[in-house]
Design a protein around this motif. Structure first.
Motif, mmCIF file in Angstrom:
data_model
loop_
_atom_site.group_PDB
_atom_site.id
_atom_site.type_symbol
_atom_site.label_atom_id
_atom_site.label_comp_id
_atom_site.label_asym_id
_atom_site.label_seq_id
_atom_site.Cartn_x
_atom_site.Cartn_y
_atom_site.Cartn_z
ATOM 1 N N TRP A 77 38.994 35.132 20.399
ATOM 2 C CA TRP A 77 39.524 34.993 21.755
ATOM 3 C C TRP A 77 38.319 34.860 22.680
ATOM 4 N N LEU A 78 38.116 33.662 23.191
ATOM 5 C CA LEU A 78 36.970 33.377 24.051
ATOM 6 C C LEU A 78 37.440 33.302 25.500
ATOM 7 N N VAL A 79 36.908 34.178 26.332
ATOM 8 C CA VAL A 79 37.356 34.273 27.733
ATOM 9 C C VAL A 79 36.255 33.794 28.671
ATOM 10 N N ILE A 80 36.618 32.877 29.568
ATOM 11 C CA ILE A 80 35.711 32.421 30.633
ATOM 12 C C ILE A 80 36.028 33.243 31.876
ATOM 13 N N SER A 81 35.019 33.858 32.467
ATOM 14 C CA SER A 81 35.276 34.782 33.569
ATOM 15 C C SER A 81 34.071 34.866 34.499
ATOM 16 N N GLU A 82 34.218 35.650 35.570
ATOM 17 C CA GLU A 82 33.124 36.042 36.464
ATOM 18 C C GLU A 82 33.491 37.395 37.070
ATOM 19 N N ARG A 128 38.109 24.553 38.441
ATOM 20 C CA ARG A 128 37.394 25.451 37.518
ATOM 21 C C ARG A 128 37.946 26.875 37.654
ATOM 22 N N SER A 129 39.237 27.009 37.476
ATOM 23 C CA SER A 129 39.922 28.278 37.704
ATOM 24 C C SER A 129 39.717 29.232 36.533
ATOM 25 N N ILE A 130 39.512 30.491 36.873
ATOM 26 C CA ILE A 130 39.310 31.533 35.868
ATOM 27 C C ILE A 130 40.163 32.749 36.221
ATOM 28 N N PRO A 131 40.421 33.609 35.222
ATOM 29 C CA PRO A 131 39.913 33.585 33.854
ATOM 30 C C PRO A 131 40.686 32.600 32.986
ATOM 31 N N LYS A 132 40.084 32.228 31.899
ATOM 32 C CA LYS A 132 40.717 31.346 30.930
ATOM 33 C C LYS A 132 40.483 31.927 29.540
ATOM 34 N N LEU A 133 41.564 32.181 28.829
ATOM 35 C CA LEU A 133 41.484 32.645 27.448
ATOM 36 C C LEU A 133 41.683 31.447 26.524
ATOM 37 N N ILE A 134 40.717 31.205 25.645
ATOM 38 C CA ILE A 134 40.799 30.123 24.671
ATOM 39 C C ILE A 134 40.932 30.760 23.292
ATOM 40 N N VAL A 135 42.004 30.421 22.594
ATOM 41 C CA VAL A 135 42.242 30.971 21.258
ATOM 42 C C VAL A 135 41.696 29.999 20.222
ATOM 43 N N ALA A 142 38.639 25.500 15.500
ATOM 44 C CA ALA A 142 39.629 24.646 16.157
ATOM 45 C C ALA A 142 40.243 25.389 17.334
ATOM 46 N N VAL A 143 40.465 24.671 18.449
ATOM 47 C CA VAL A 143 41.140 25.246 19.608
ATOM 48 C C VAL A 143 42.643 25.255 19.324
ATOM 49 N N LEU A 144 43.241 26.444 19.339
ATOM 50 C CA LEU A 144 44.657 26.596 19.002
ATOM 51 C C LEU A 144 45.550 26.712 20.228
ATOM 52 N N GLY A 145 44.959 27.031 21.361
ATOM 53 C CA GLY A 145 45.738 27.170 22.589
ATOM 54 C C GLY A 145 44.925 27.890 23.648
ATOM 55 N N ASP A 146 45.481 27.978 24.853
ATOM 56 C CA ASP A 146 44.792 28.722 25.911
ATOM 57 C C ASP A 146 45.791 29.329 26.881
ATOM 58 N N MET A 196 50.671 33.346 20.776
ATOM 59 C CA MET A 196 50.388 33.771 19.411
ATOM 60 C C MET A 196 51.588 33.546 18.493
ATOM 61 N N ALA A 197 52.790 33.611 19.048
ATOM 62 C CA ALA A 197 54.002 33.377 18.249
ATOM 63 C C ALA A 197 54.080 31.942 17.754
ATOM 64 N N THR A 198 53.477 31.009 18.492
ATOM 65 C CA THR A 198 53.460 29.612 18.029
ATOM 66 C C THR A 198 52.480 29.435 16.874
ATOM 67 N N LEU A 199 51.537 30.364 16.736
ATOM 68 C CA LEU A 199 50.525 30.278 15.686
ATOM 69 C C LEU A 199 50.918 31.083 14.458
ATOM 70 N N GLU A 200 51.621 32.187 14.683
ATOM 71 C CA GLU A 200 52.050 33.043 13.580
ATOM 72 C C GLU A 200 53.491 33.507 13.812
ATOM 73 N N PRO A 201 54.444 32.608 13.653
ATOM 74 C CA PRO A 201 55.843 32.955 13.946
ATOM 75 C C PRO A 201 56.401 34.084 13.091
ATOM 76 N N THR A 202 55.848 34.301 11.891
ATOM 77 C CA THR A 202 56.361 35.387 11.052
ATOM 78 C C THR A 202 55.877 36.752 11.521
#
Length: 209
Positions: A77-82, A128-135, A142-146, A196-202
């Protein structure tokens, strides 16, 4: 994109390192970021207090806690912030609390102004809006979502205020902070877990609305 991500991760911080970097700058009368002003330093000081409080008071729901502990894939989980960002002060502690519950999540944070290429790859309506969480998939990068920069309810509040008043002023910012206070981090949790449910529905089964 992979080289941008690799470069940013090389300059990334753990949550504790991120908090300590902000605190160290405040002791010098500075804020994070390229721009320095009394206002930004003031916002950073307010946010320091907010984050200290939220770290003590925010709780992750039992349902989401269980689901986070059942994740199968490994993520970054990569977060862009200030430090001066009011939304970040409300959102980043919730992300931290969520990540702490799962051994499958490696939380890393970067400062926006130190990572132009990354920020420009994840603009919000051109801003350039923050914060942004990149999964990210930890193995393939691979970028899975944000997620971000705000949960939907907060986004709507600011959109409605701007439509009525033509700008985002101090009253709007106060209203936004009150929204976060009353929401207690629940909307943030719901929206991130929906991703996260779109990545691991089970593992993550969202309740039907």
């Amino acid at each position: 994109m992979k080289s941008i991500l690799t470069d940013s991760l090389a300059k990334s911080y753990t949550y504790d390192q991120y908090r300590n970097a902000i605190t160290a700058l405040l002791k010098e009368g500075k804020s994070t970021g390229n721009e320095q002003s009394e206002a930004l330093t003031h916002y950073s000081e307010l946010n320091e207090t907010r984050m200290n409080r939220l770290e003590k008071t925010i709780t992750i729901t039992d349902e989401f806690s269980a689901q986070l502990q059942q994740l199968q894939r490994e993520y970054i989980w990569l977060v862009i912030s200030e430090g001066w960002c009011g939304d970040a002060a409300q959102i980043v502690p919730v992300i931290y609390k969520m990540a702490e519950l799962s051994p499958k999540i490696d939380l890393r944070l970067v400062f926006r102004d130190e990572n132009d290429a990354l920020m420009n790859a994840f603009l919000t309506d051109g801003a350039r809006s923050i914060p942004k969480l990149i999964v990210l998939d930890k193995e393939t990068m691979a970028v899975l979502g944000d997620f971000g920069p705000r949960p939907q309810g907060a986004k709507q509040l600011i959109s409605d205020y701007k439509a009525e008043h033509g700008k985002v002023d101090e009253t709007a910012k106060t209203n936004l902070q009150l929204w976060y206070l009353h929401d207690k981090g629940l909307s943030i949790q719901k929206e991130i877990m929906a991703l996260m449910a779109t990545l691991e529905p089970t593992a993550v089964q969202m309740p039907q609305e």
